[in-house]
Design a protein around this motif. Sequence first.
Motif, PDB file in Angstrom:
ATOM      1  N   MET A   1       0.596  -1.285   0.110  1.00 35.83           N
ATOM      2  CA  MET A   1      -0.161  -0.058  -0.152  1.00 35.83           C
ATOM      3  C   MET A   1       0.889   1.220  -0.102  1.00 35.83           C
ATOM      4  SD  MET A   1      -2.929   1.088   2.810  1.00 35.83           S
ATOM      5  CE  MET A   1      -3.880   2.629   2.370  1.00 35.83           C
ATOM      6  N   GLU A   2       0.678   2.203  -0.871  1.00 30.07           N
ATOM      7  CA  GLU A   2       1.325   3.257  -1.000  1.00 30.07           C
ATOM      8  C   GLU A   2       1.217   4.151   0.156  1.00 30.07           C
ATOM      9  OE1 GLU A   2       1.961   7.200  -4.017  1.00 30.07           O
ATOM     10  OE2 GLU A   2       0.539   5.623  -4.558  1.00 30.07           O
ATOM     11  N   GLN A   3       2.352   4.838   0.763  1.00 26.81           N
ATOM     12  CA  GLN A   3       2.317   5.583   1.915  1.00 26.81           C
ATOM     13  C   GLN A   3       1.586   6.983   1.375  1.00 26.81           C
ATOM     14  OE1 GLN A   3       6.182   5.777   3.745  1.00 26.81           O
ATOM     15  NE2 GLN A   3       5.229   6.365   5.796  1.00 26.81           N
ATOM     16  N   THR A   4       1.009   7.494   2.468  1.00 30.07           N
ATOM     17  CA  THR A   4       0.246   8.720   2.198  1.00 30.07           C
ATOM     18  C   THR A   4       1.309   9.862   2.167  1.00 30.07           C
ATOM     19  OG1 THR A   4      -1.779   8.244   2.998  1.00 30.07           O
ATOM     20  CG2 THR A   4      -1.377  10.566   2.873  1.00 30.07           C
ATOM     21  N   ARG A   5       1.456  11.013   1.317  1.00 32.32           N
ATOM     22  CA  ARG A   5       2.363  11.735   1.453  1.00 32.32           C
ATOM     23  C   ARG A   5       2.140  12.859   2.476  1.00 32.32           C
ATOM     24  NH1 ARG A   5       2.495  13.934  -4.594  1.00 32.32           N
ATOM     25  NH2 ARG A   5       0.197  13.627  -4.326  1.00 32.32           N
ATOM     26  N   THR A   6       3.038  13.644   3.287  1.00 30.53           N
ATOM     27  CA  THR A   6       2.923  14.604   4.245  1.00 30.53           C
ATOM     28  C   THR A   6       3.407  15.740   3.931  1.00 30.53           C
ATOM     29  OG1 THR A   6       4.535  13.855   5.306  1.00 30.53           O
ATOM     30  CG2 THR A   6       2.783  12.841   5.983  1.00 30.53           C
ATOM     31  N   ALA A   7       2.662  16.771   4.364  1.00 31.93           N
ATOM     32  CA  ALA A   7       3.264  18.163   4.226  1.00 31.93           C
ATOM     33  C   ALA A   7       3.103  19.187   5.506  1.00 31.93           C
ATOM     34  CB  ALA A   7       2.567  18.764   3.076  1.00 31.93           C
ATOM     35  N   VAL A   8       4.015  19.815   5.698  1.00 30.61           N
ATOM     36  CA  VAL A   8       3.835  20.748   6.767  1.00 30.61           C
ATOM     37  C   VAL A   8       3.637  22.220   5.928  1.00 30.61           C
ATOM     38  CG1 VAL A   8       5.035  21.758   8.585  1.00 30.61           C
ATOM     39  CG2 VAL A   8       4.992  19.705   8.579  1.00 30.61           C
ATOM     40  N   VAL A   9       2.714  22.990   6.679  1.00 32.37           N
ATOM     41  CA  VAL A   9       2.857  24.160   6.074  1.00 32.37           C
ATOM     42  C   VAL A   9       2.552  25.167   7.402  1.00 32.37           C
ATOM     43  CG1 VAL A   9       1.311  26.058   4.919  1.00 32.37           C
ATOM     44  CG2 VAL A   9       1.244  23.608   4.080  1.00 32.37           C
ATOM     45  N   THR A  10       3.644  26.318   7.387  1.00 35.63           N
ATOM     46  CA  THR A  10       3.555  26.971   8.488  1.00 35.63           C
ATOM     47  C   THR A  10       2.609  28.351   7.999  1.00 35.63           C
ATOM     48  OG1 THR A  10       5.737  28.206   7.980  1.00 35.63           O
ATOM     49  CG2 THR A  10       5.553  26.420   9.276  1.00 35.63           C
ATOM     50  N   GLY A  11       2.178  29.036   9.238  1.00 37.10           N
ATOM     51  CA  GLY A  11       1.333  30.271   8.737  1.00 37.10           C
ATOM     52  C   GLY A  11       0.071  29.791   8.055  1.00 37.10           C
ATOM     53  N   ALA A  12      -0.251  28.658   8.490  1.00 34.73           N
ATOM     54  CA  ALA A  12      -1.632  28.029   7.959  1.00 34.73           C
ATOM     55  C   ALA A  12      -2.929  28.838   8.446  1.00 34.73           C
ATOM     56  CB  ALA A  12      -1.614  26.444   8.147  1.00 34.73           C
ATOM     57  N   SER A  13      -2.724  29.777   9.070  1.00 37.69           N
ATOM     58  CA  SER A  13      -4.116  30.049   9.629  1.00 37.69           C
ATOM     59  C   SER A  13      -4.818  31.060   8.710  1.00 37.69           C
ATOM     60  CB  SER A  13      -3.897  30.851  10.964  1.00 37.69           C
ATOM     61  OG  SER A  13      -2.951  31.855  10.902  1.00 37.69           O
ATOM     62  N   SER A  14      -4.302  31.531   7.801  1.00 37.02           N
ATOM     63  CA  SER A  14      -4.974  32.580   6.747  1.00 37.02           C
ATOM     64  C   SER A  14      -4.025  32.633   5.645  1.00 37.02           C
ATOM     65  CB  SER A  14      -5.053  33.815   7.458  1.00 37.02           C
ATOM     66  OG  SER A  14      -3.735  34.484   7.702  1.00 37.02           O
ATOM     67  N   GLY A  15      -4.729  33.264   4.668  1.00 38.17           N
ATOM     68  CA  GLY A  15      -4.035  33.789   3.185  1.00 38.17           C
ATOM     69  C   GLY A  15      -3.204  32.558   2.616  1.00 38.17           C
ATOM     70  N   ILE A  16      -2.104  32.818   2.192  1.00 38.18           N
ATOM     71  CA  ILE A  16      -1.483  31.878   1.395  1.00 38.18           C
ATOM     72  C   ILE A  16      -1.288  30.458   2.213  1.00 38.18           C
ATOM     73  CG2 ILE A  16       0.854  31.360   0.231  1.00 38.18           C
ATOM     74  CD1 ILE A  16       1.085  34.308  -0.286  1.00 38.18           C
ATOM     75  N   GLY A  17      -0.858  30.563   3.095  1.00 39.55           N
ATOM     76  CA  GLY A  17      -0.865  29.421   4.229  1.00 39.55           C
ATOM     77  C   GLY A  17      -1.857  28.327   4.114  1.00 39.55           C
ATOM     78  N   ALA A  18      -3.066  29.159   4.366  1.00 41.11           N
ATOM     79  CA  ALA A  18      -4.434  28.361   4.398  1.00 41.11           C
ATOM     80  C   ALA A  18      -4.730  27.662   3.009  1.00 41.11           C
ATOM     81  CB  ALA A  18      -5.438  29.124   4.870  1.00 41.11           C
ATOM     82  N   ALA A  19      -4.500  28.531   2.200  1.00 38.16           N
ATOM     83  CA  ALA A  19      -4.988  28.165   0.540  1.00 38.16           C
ATOM     84  C   ALA A  19      -3.806  27.036   0.007  1.00 38.16           C
ATOM     85  CB  ALA A  19      -4.773  29.369  -0.346  1.00 38.16           C
ATOM     86  N   THR A  20      -2.845  26.953   0.566  1.00 39.84           N
ATOM     87  CA  THR A  20      -1.722  25.941   0.080  1.00 39.84           C
ATOM     88  C   THR A  20      -2.010  24.502   1.029  1.00 39.84           C
ATOM     89  OG1 THR A  20      -0.062  27.476   0.066  1.00 39.84           O
ATOM     90  CG2 THR A  20       0.805  25.242   0.338  1.00 39.84           C
ATOM     91  N   ALA A  21      -2.416  24.699   2.218  1.00 40.43           N
ATOM     92  CA  ALA A  21      -2.893  23.592   2.932  1.00 40.43           C
ATOM     93  C   ALA A  21      -4.236  22.951   2.175  1.00 40.43           C
ATOM     94  CB  ALA A  21      -3.256  23.981   4.458  1.00 40.43           C
ATOM     95  N   ARG A  22      -5.066  23.795   1.599  1.00 38.46           N
ATOM     96  CA  ARG A  22      -6.093  23.234   0.875  1.00 38.46           C
ATOM     97  C   ARG A  22      -5.740  22.351  -0.371  1.00 38.46           C
ATOM     98  NH1 ARG A  22      -8.806  28.194   3.054  1.00 38.46           N
ATOM     99  NH2 ARG A  22     -10.153  27.641   4.635  1.00 38.46           N
ATOM    100  N   HIS A  23      -4.764  23.105  -1.106  1.00 33.47           N
ATOM    101  CA  HIS A  23      -4.420  22.651  -2.449  1.00 33.47           C
ATOM    102  C   HIS A  23      -3.585  21.328  -2.417  1.00 33.47           C
ATOM    103  CE1 HIS A  23      -5.171  26.037  -5.571  1.00 33.47           C
ATOM    104  NE2 HIS A  23      -5.648  26.325  -4.231  1.00 33.47           N
TER     105      HIS A  23
END
Length: 248
Positions: A1-23
Amino acid sequence: MEQTRTAVVTGASSGIGAATARHLAREGFHVFCAARRSDRIEALAAEIGGTPVTCDVTDPDSVAALADVVGDRLDVLVNNAGGAFGSAPVAQADADEWRRMYEVNVLGLMEVTKALLPALLASGAGAILNVGSTAGRIAYEGGAGYTAAKHGTQVVTETLRLELWDQPVRVMEVVPGMVRTEEFSLVRFGGDQAKADAVYAGVAEPLTADDVADAITWMVTRPSYVNIDELVIRPRAQAAHHKVHRQG
């Protein structure tokens, strides 16, 4: 089974950070949403199926706790936490504002990268993407503290790429120009909505947080041997930092 890729996004509470987390979540990543405002990242993580981590990137203990939550393996780190504070000329500069900008845009980036680098290397194909600014390429009146900090972001990125040249991790920087988000200019001008709005006055289509998030997602999802050293992204109306088409 393929392992789920993981990402950390800092400053994720708004703006570019929140949008990046969603994308990134839409691309199949499990996203660790890191920011100081717990309520916001908890709501975002619930929305995208991620993990909220309350984190102040300028606090080494807080960053160490983030690394503990992430664990031994990480595919992508988006160092997005940053900010501009004030717009006084150098002759009237506030040292505390300059210090805050350096701490979040440079020292915070360093602390998070240092803490998560072992996990990124362990993935065998890690990616570090730092969110810079065209302010990190030029100077402008009233922007010395912020431009100095964002030049620091650029230089740290370049240095990391040199230092990690033989390691399985890519080092990239996205360099946005005029982006209209709900908080960036408002924070810079101490909550003065009129001053914040004036930045974008007459500009029909400034970039949005989603535009930058789309670019970030494209960069980090290239094949592991492809390094997008830097990607400068501006709205069409902004021919250069100082030359912006404004209607009316």
